[in-house]
Motif scaffolding. Structure first.
Motif, PDB file in Angstrom:
ATOM      1  N   ARG A 200      39.090  45.507 -57.089  1.00 27.19           N
ATOM      2  CA  ARG A 200      39.225  46.904 -57.504  1.00 27.19           C
ATOM      3  C   ARG A 200      40.473  47.142 -58.347  1.00 27.19           C
ATOM      4  O   ARG A 200      40.462  47.909 -59.307  1.00 27.19           O
ATOM      5  N   LYS A 201      41.571  46.487 -58.003  1.00 25.18           N
ATOM      6  CA  LYS A 201      42.804  46.661 -58.771  1.00 25.18           C
ATOM      7  C   LYS A 201      42.628  46.206 -60.222  1.00 25.18           C
ATOM      8  O   LYS A 201      43.168  46.825 -61.139  1.00 25.18           O
ATOM      9  N   LEU A 202      41.859  45.137 -60.413  1.00 27.23           N
ATOM     10  CA  LEU A 202      41.612  44.655 -61.766  1.00 27.23           C
ATOM     11  C   LEU A 202      40.713  45.623 -62.536  1.00 27.23           C
ATOM     12  O   LEU A 202      40.900  45.836 -63.732  1.00 27.23           O
ATOM     13  N   ILE A 203      39.721  46.191 -61.843  1.00 26.38           N
ATOM     14  CA  ILE A 203      38.867  47.195 -62.481  1.00 26.38           C
ATOM     15  C   ILE A 203      39.720  48.381 -62.925  1.00 26.38           C
ATOM     16  O   ILE A 203      39.600  48.871 -64.051  1.00 26.38           O
ATOM     17  N   HIS A 204      40.611  48.835 -62.038  1.00 25.68           N
ATOM     18  CA  HIS A 204      41.478  49.969 -62.381  1.00 25.68           C
ATOM     19  C   HIS A 204      42.408  49.632 -63.540  1.00 25.68           C
ATOM     20  O   HIS A 204      42.648  50.468 -64.424  1.00 25.68           O
ATOM     21  N   SER A 205      42.916  48.402 -63.545  1.00 26.88           N
ATOM     22  CA  SER A 205      43.781  47.968 -64.647  1.00 26.88           C
ATOM     23  C   SER A 205      43.017  47.952 -65.964  1.00 26.88           C
ATOM     24  O   SER A 205      43.533  48.382 -67.006  1.00 26.88           O
ATOM     25  N   ASN A 206      41.777  47.481 -65.920  1.00 25.94           N
ATOM     26  CA  ASN A 206      40.927  47.470 -67.123  1.00 25.94           C
ATOM     27  C   ASN A 206      40.657  48.891 -67.622  1.00 25.94           C
ATOM     28  O   ASN A 206      40.648  49.155 -68.832  1.00 25.94           O
ATOM     29  N   ILE A 207      40.425  49.792 -66.670  1.00 31.17           N
ATOM     30  CA  ILE A 207      40.163  51.188 -67.024  1.00 31.17           C
ATOM     31  C   ILE A 207      41.384  51.795 -67.712  1.00 31.17           C
ATOM     32  O   ILE A 207      41.273  52.446 -68.763  1.00 31.17           O
ATOM     33  N   ASP A 208      42.560  51.575 -67.130  1.00 32.25           N
ATOM     34  CA  ASP A 208      43.785  52.129 -67.723  1.00 32.25           C
ATOM     35  C   ASP A 208      44.000  51.592 -69.137  1.00 32.25           C
ATOM     36  O   ASP A 208      44.339  52.345 -70.059  1.00 32.25           O
ATOM     37  N   ALA A 209      43.789  50.280 -69.302  1.00 31.54           N
ATOM     38  CA  ALA A 209      43.972  49.670 -70.624  1.00 31.54           C
ATOM     39  C   ALA A 209      42.956  50.209 -71.625  1.00 31.54           C
ATOM     40  O   ALA A 209      43.284  50.449 -72.797  1.00 31.54           O
ATOM     41  N   ARG A 210      41.720  50.413 -71.150  1.00 30.36           N
ATOM     42  CA  ARG A 210      40.679  50.928 -72.051  1.00 30.36           C
ATOM     43  C   ARG A 210      41.011  52.342 -72.504  1.00 30.36           C
ATOM     44  O   ARG A 210      40.862  52.675 -73.689  1.00 30.36           O
ATOM     45  N   VAL A 211      41.448  53.189 -71.576  1.00 28.39           N
ATOM     46  CA  VAL A 211      41.772  54.572 -71.934  1.00 28.39           C
ATOM     47  C   VAL A 211      42.958  54.602 -72.903  1.00 28.39           C
ATOM     48  O   VAL A 211      42.947  55.353 -73.882  1.00 28.39           O
ATOM     49  N   ASP A 212      43.960  53.774 -72.653  1.00 27.22           N
ATOM     50  CA  ASP A 212      45.089  53.699 -73.590  1.00 27.22           C
ATOM     51  C   ASP A 212      44.608  53.317 -74.986  1.00 27.22           C
ATOM     52  O   ASP A 212      45.049  53.889 -75.998  1.00 27.22           O
ATOM     53  N   LYS A 213      43.701  52.360 -75.045  1.00 26.43           N
ATOM     54  CA  LYS A 213      43.173  51.914 -76.341  1.00 26.43           C
ATOM     55  C   LYS A 213      42.372  53.027 -77.020  1.00 26.43           C
ATOM     56  O   LYS A 213      42.421  53.186 -78.241  1.00 26.43           O
ATOM     57  N   MET A 214      41.621  53.804 -76.217  1.00 33.46           N
ATOM     58  CA  MET A 214      40.848  54.912 -76.775  1.00 33.46           C
ATOM     59  C   MET A 214      41.750  55.907 -77.493  1.00 33.46           C
ATOM     60  O   MET A 214      41.417  56.418 -78.569  1.00 33.46           O
ATOM     61  N   PHE A 215      42.902  56.181 -76.895  1.00 36.74           N
ATOM     62  CA  PHE A 215      43.848  57.116 -77.525  1.00 36.74           C
ATOM     63  C   PHE A 215      44.419  56.523 -78.808  1.00 36.74           C
ATOM     64  O   PHE A 215      44.603  57.229 -79.802  1.00 36.74           O
ATOM     65  N   GLU A 216      44.688  55.218 -78.781  1.00 34.87           N
ATOM     66  CA  GLU A 216      45.187  54.549 -79.983  1.00 34.87           C
ATOM     67  C   GLU A 216      44.142  54.578 -81.102  1.00 34.87           C
ATOM     68  O   GLU A 216      44.486  54.661 -82.290  1.00 34.87           O
ATOM     69  N   MET A 217      42.867  54.539 -80.738  1.00 33.00           N
ATOM     70  CA  MET A 217      41.782  54.520 -81.721  1.00 33.00           C
ATOM     71  C   MET A 217      41.485  55.908 -82.287  1.00 33.00           C
ATOM     72  O   MET A 217      40.693  56.035 -83.219  1.00 33.00           O
ATOM     73  N   GLY A 218      42.067  56.949 -81.688  1.00 35.44           N
ATOM     74  CA  GLY A 218      41.864  58.294 -82.216  1.00 35.44           C
ATOM     75  C   GLY A 218      40.938  59.169 -81.405  1.00 35.44           C
ATOM     76  O   GLY A 218      40.208  59.997 -81.958  1.00 35.44           O
ATOM     77  N   LEU A 219      40.952  59.015 -80.079  1.00 29.28           N
ATOM     78  CA  LEU A 219      40.066  59.816 -79.233  1.00 29.28           C
ATOM     79  C   LEU A 219      40.313  61.310 -79.399  1.00 29.28           C
ATOM     80  O   LEU A 219      39.366  62.097 -79.470  1.00 29.28           O
ATOM     81  N   GLU A 220      41.596  61.708 -79.497  1.00 25.63           N
ATOM     82  CA  GLU A 220      41.900  63.131 -79.649  1.00 25.63           C
ATOM     83  C   GLU A 220      41.214  63.709 -80.891  1.00 25.63           C
ATOM     84  O   GLU A 220      40.592  64.786 -80.832  1.00 25.63           O
ATOM     85  N   ASP A 221      41.288  63.008 -82.005  1.00 28.88           N
ATOM     86  CA  ASP A 221      40.658  63.487 -83.239  1.00 28.88           C
ATOM     87  C   ASP A 221      39.144  63.534 -83.103  1.00 28.88           C
ATOM     88  O   ASP A 221      38.489  64.447 -83.627  1.00 28.88           O
ATOM     89  N   GLU A 222      38.568  62.542 -82.403  1.00 32.06           N
ATOM     90  CA  GLU A 222      37.113  62.526 -82.224  1.00 32.06           C
ATOM     91  C   GLU A 222      36.660  63.761 -81.449  1.00 32.06           C
ATOM     92  O   GLU A 222      35.694  64.434 -81.846  1.00 32.06           O
ATOM     93  N   VAL A 223      37.343  64.053 -80.344  1.00 31.01           N
ATOM     94  CA  VAL A 223      36.965  65.203 -79.515  1.00 31.01           C
ATOM     95  C   VAL A 223      37.195  66.508 -80.279  1.00 31.01           C
ATOM     96  O   VAL A 223      36.345  67.402 -80.274  1.00 31.01           O
ATOM     97  N   ARG A 224      38.336  66.610 -80.962  1.00 32.62           N
ATOM     98  CA  ARG A 224      38.635  67.823 -81.724  1.00 32.62           C
ATOM     99  C   ARG A 224      37.569  68.068 -82.798  1.00 32.62           C
ATOM    100  O   ARG A 224      37.092  69.195 -82.987  1.00 32.62           O
ATOM    101  N   ASN A 225      37.191  67.019 -83.485  1.00 37.71           N
ATOM    102  CA  ASN A 225      36.176  67.130 -84.540  1.00 37.71           C
ATOM    103  C   ASN A 225      34.829  67.570 -83.972  1.00 37.71           C
ATOM    104  O   ASN A 225      34.138  68.410 -84.559  1.00 37.71           O
ATOM    105  N   LEU A 226      34.467  67.006 -82.821  1.00 38.29           N
ATOM    106  CA  LEU A 226      33.200  67.380 -82.193  1.00 38.29           C
ATOM    107  C   LEU A 226      33.191  68.861 -81.808  1.00 38.29           C
ATOM    108  O   LEU A 226      32.223  69.579 -82.065  1.00 38.29           O
ATOM    109  N   LEU A 227      34.287  69.310 -81.220  1.00 29.96           N
ATOM    110  CA  LEU A 227      34.344  70.691 -80.755  1.00 29.96           C
ATOM    111  C   LEU A 227      34.437  71.678 -81.908  1.00 29.96           C
ATOM    112  O   LEU A 227      33.966  72.812 -81.798  1.00 29.96           O
ATOM    113  N   GLN A 228      35.016  71.258 -83.026  1.00 31.50           N
ATOM    114  CA  GLN A 228      35.139  72.150 -84.183  1.00 31.50           C
ATOM    115  C   GLN A 228      33.841  72.267 -84.968  1.00 31.50           C
ATOM    116  O   GLN A 228      33.542  73.322 -85.538  1.00 31.50           O
ATOM    117  N   HIS A 229      33.070  71.187 -84.994  1.00 26.11           N
ATOM    118  CA  HIS A 229      31.888  71.164 -85.856  1.00 26.11           C
ATOM    119  C   HIS A 229      30.557  71.157 -85.108  1.00 26.11           C
ATOM    120  O   HIS A 229      29.505  71.336 -85.716  1.00 26.11           O
TER     121      HIS A 229
END
Length: 313
Positions: A200-229
């Motif tokens: 479970r600790k490794l799953i949680h570590s993978n999740i944290d790393a994935r979410v960090d990567k999502m933000f680096e890839m531009g998740l905020e802009d993706e969500v903002r664009n979806l909600l605006q358009h």
């Protein structure tokens, strides 16, 4: 009685590596992938759903990805109908369908041939009648305990909308966890379900790393664009990785709060996934911390070969 057709499925909690292993399995056994994810059907919801990219597909055909605009509702019933049609096409061509995904109740409804229409209409009527007998304050209080955000959006005196929301929630919950009526005792297909797990600790570590990567890839802009358009449907708007941004856009939370909330909700979701798979599906589990993937490949090979031996007898 005709021989059941084969169906191969790969399940596991989010961020465990299903997509990557799914491509490896597909390439090794000349298969194509049908996505079993309830949110990857939506166009434009790419980063937050961890949607596999064209590069990651590595030439393997994927189905049930980007098939719906995000302002439409996509239900377990629609998934069952769409995927049943794809599976039938595969079987007509003599191919084995291969589903990769983590939405357990979608997969369960598919393989056990859940019959929706008549029974669910009857249940819907019964639930509506039951809630109609309750007082308006009690109804709204019940909705608040289930979905506080939705309860805020619906006025306490809007009895009709409150009842509709309660019926939808309870009916969805019953479908997701139902055992008995609505499901057959045996699977529609000769099904082999490969389940991935690990510490479970490794799953949680993978999740944290994935979410960090999502933000680096531009998740905020993706969500903002979806909600605006686009106007997100309730189904799409409830997706983890998207709903957490609303307080941030309203100035009520920091970006770091959003990130931590997504991580927490994803960890909780992974736990629910594992619980559902273990209790509701006949999964053969493989612990990635101790099992070499060659063992998984060998077991899949034996499953697929059993089909060929019967065909050639």
């Amino acid at each position: 009685m005709s021989e059941k057709k084969k169906l191969l499925i790969l399940v596991g909690p989010t961020a465990i590596g299903k997509s990557q292993l799914g491509v490896e399995i597909a390439k090794r056994f000349n298969l194509e992938v049908i996505s079993g994810d309830s949110m990857q059907v939506y166009q434009g919801m790419d980063i937050g759903t961890g949607k596999i990219t064209d590069e990651e597909m590595d030439g393997v055909q994927h189905y049930m990805i980007d098939v719906m605009p995000p302002d439409t509702t996509f239900s377990v019933h629609q998934f069952q109908k769409h995927v049943d049609e794809i599976i039938d096409e595969f079987h007509e061509d003599g191919r084995v369908p291969f589903i990769v995904g983590g939405t357990g109740h979608y997969i369960r409804a598919l393989i056990y041939g859940y019959e929706f229409d008549d029974e669910d209409d009857e249940e819907k009527r019964a639930l509506t009648e039951r809630f109609e007998r309750m007082g308006t304050p009690i109804l709204h209080s019940r909705l608040k305990s289930i979905d506080p955000k939705l309860a805020e959006e619906i006025h306490a005196n809007n009895r009709k909308r409150v009842i509709r929301a309660l019926v939808k929630h309870e009916l969805s919950d019953r479908i997701s966890n139902r055992i008995g009526p609505g499901y057959t005792d045996e699977m529609k297909y000769d099904t082999f379900i490969v389940g991935l797990t690990r510490d479970r600790k490794l799953i949680h570590s993978n999740i944290d790393a994935r979410v960090d990567k999502m933000f680096e890839m531009g998740l905020e802009d993706e969500v903002r664009n979806l909600l605006q358009h686009r106007s997100l449907s309730k189904t799409a708007g409830a997706a983890i990785g998207y709903k957490e941004f609303l307080p941030y856009f309203e100035g009520e939370a920091s970006l770091n709060d959003v990130k931590e909330s997504i991580k927490q909700h994803t960890r909780q979701y992974a736990k629910r996934q594992l619980t559902f798979f273990r209790n509701q599906l006949p999964v053969k589990w493989y612990d990635l911390d101790s099992v070499n993937t060659d063992i998984i490949f060998e077991d899949i090979y034996q499953f697929l070969q059993a089909k060929e031996r019967k065909k050639n007898d």
